[in-house]
Design a protein around this motif. Sequence first.
Motif, PDB file in Angstrom:
ATOM      1  N   ILE A 239      17.173   7.100   3.672  1.00  7.87           N
ATOM      2  CA  ILE A 239      16.212   8.077   3.851  1.00  7.87           C
ATOM      3  C   ILE A 239      15.303   7.947   2.608  1.00  7.87           C
ATOM      4  O   ILE A 239      13.988   8.112   2.895  1.00  7.87           O
ATOM      5  N   VAL A 240      15.381   7.747   1.729  1.00  8.65           N
ATOM      6  CA  VAL A 240      14.064   7.447   0.881  1.00  8.65           C
ATOM      7  C   VAL A 240      12.991   6.679   1.592  1.00  8.65           C
ATOM      8  O   VAL A 240      12.389   6.140   0.605  1.00  8.65           O
TER       9      VAL A 240
ATOM     10  N   SER B 120       7.029  12.917  -3.849  1.00 11.21           N
ATOM     11  CA  SER B 120       6.633  11.064  -4.471  1.00 11.21           C
ATOM     12  C   SER B 120       6.477  10.607  -5.380  1.00 11.21           C
ATOM     13  O   SER B 120       6.946   9.542  -5.210  1.00 11.21           O
ATOM     14  N   ASP B 121       7.300  12.183  -6.624  1.00  5.29           N
ATOM     15  CA  ASP B 121       8.262  11.686  -7.696  1.00  5.29           C
ATOM     16  C   ASP B 121       9.529  10.827  -7.561  1.00  5.29           C
ATOM     17  O   ASP B 121       9.490  10.076  -8.035  1.00  5.29           O
ATOM     18  N   LEU B 122      10.291  11.162  -6.757  1.00  8.52           N
ATOM     19  CA  LEU B 122      11.254  10.453  -6.401  1.00  8.52           C
ATOM     20  C   LEU B 122      11.071   9.089  -5.383  1.00  8.52           C
ATOM     21  O   LEU B 122      11.861   7.980  -6.091  1.00  8.52           O
TER      22      LEU B 122
ATOM     23  N   ASP C 175       0.778  -1.364  -0.166  1.00  8.98           N
ATOM     24  CA  ASP C 175      -0.065  -0.241  -0.413  1.00  8.98           C
ATOM     25  C   ASP C 175       0.573   0.974   0.081  1.00  8.98           C
ATOM     26  O   ASP C 175       1.598   1.387   1.237  1.00  8.98           O
ATOM     27  N   VAL C 176       1.798   1.778  -1.472  1.00 14.87           N
ATOM     28  CA  VAL C 176       1.889   3.261  -1.497  1.00 14.87           C
ATOM     29  C   VAL C 176       0.478   4.330  -1.588  1.00 14.87           C
ATOM     30  O   VAL C 176       1.443   5.547  -2.281  1.00 14.87           O
ATOM     31  N   SER C 177      -0.979   4.003  -1.012  1.00 13.14           N
ATOM     32  CA  SER C 177      -1.516   5.502  -1.072  1.00 13.14           C
ATOM     33  C   SER C 177      -0.761   7.014  -0.220  1.00 13.14           C
ATOM     34  O   SER C 177      -1.023   7.297  -1.055  1.00 13.14           O
ATOM     35  N   HIS C 178      -0.678   6.563   0.283  1.00 21.00           N
ATOM     36  CA  HIS C 178       0.053   8.252   0.810  1.00 21.00           C
ATOM     37  C   HIS C 178       1.331   8.720   0.165  1.00 21.00           C
ATOM     38  O   HIS C 178       1.571   9.631   0.407  1.00 21.00           O
TER      39      HIS C 178
ATOM     40  N   ARG D 134       7.688   5.206   3.434  1.00 24.09           N
ATOM     41  CA  ARG D 134       7.048   4.748   4.712  1.00 24.09           C
ATOM     42  C   ARG D 134       6.004   5.837   5.494  1.00 24.09           C
ATOM     43  O   ARG D 134       5.366   5.231   6.272  1.00 24.09           O
ATOM     44  N   GLY D 135       6.797   7.218   4.289  1.00 25.78           N
ATOM     45  CA  GLY D 135       5.800   7.754   5.176  1.00 25.78           C
ATOM     46  C   GLY D 135       6.345   9.083   6.489  1.00 25.78           C
ATOM     47  O   GLY D 135       5.318   9.615   7.019  1.00 25.78           O
TER      48      GLY D 135
END
Length: 265
Positions: A212-213, A253-255, A156-159, A218-219
């Motif tokens: 860091i990424v 988000s794009d990163l 789940d990557v909705s965030h 993970r939000g």
Amino acid sequence: MANDIDKLIAFYKTEISDYIDGVKPYQPVEQLKQFASLFSPGLFYFYVINFANLRMEYVDPGCRTVLGVEPEDLDVPNILSRLSPEELAAMTKKEALVVDFLFNYLKPEQLPYYKIVYFLRMRDNAGKIKTILHQATTLSVAESGKIEHVINVHTDVSHLHIPQTHTVSFISLNGEKSFFNMSSDNTTFNPKQEPAVSFEHLKRLTKREIEIVELLSRGYKTKEISEKLFISEYTTTTHRKNLLKKAGSATTSDLVMKCLVAGII
């Protein structure tokens, strides 16, 4: 909608299942729990499909958290029914491209060494639409050269608020050539097709930047990352700016999306 689901299931049967003699269970399920976690930067579940009969051999309990569904209730039709008609049509094209890549481009012995990656939008039991990072890898190959068992990991990557995409990435797990962001508009795989985005520059990321990424995926916020890595917020912010520049991204988000697709995290 039901007819479209039946068509995709029939496609799996004619392209894969009909070439497999008999149904052989996949045994080392316990090993898969650790294996699946390697592909999953967040809340996830995984399942193993036996393509001889298109049935689940194992469903991870994480599906309760992500979709609100019990493992015993999750099967192929259930998963497909959670897609909108538009999403199902897009997935059908993606899967046609995947099948062409796996069976017409790769050799049978190469099948277990590639990971398939794309994004889906799925509805959970509460009716909420979630963005799912779909990752699939072959576990075993039948004598016919067709895939027998596959592990699918849904995260789940909705965030991350990732925009809808119609691309598929084929990522090598053993150092061979990977193919990123291949358009599914053409369901025939073309190894010479230029990807929508190049990820060569992401190879320059340092170990700290990758950490860091991973936390961003993970939000985690800047302050939380700083506390977890025992660095100052200024240092975290500087790393974040450098990451955006290296990835050619305007947003976090794009990163993160690029790093997920490229298998960096």
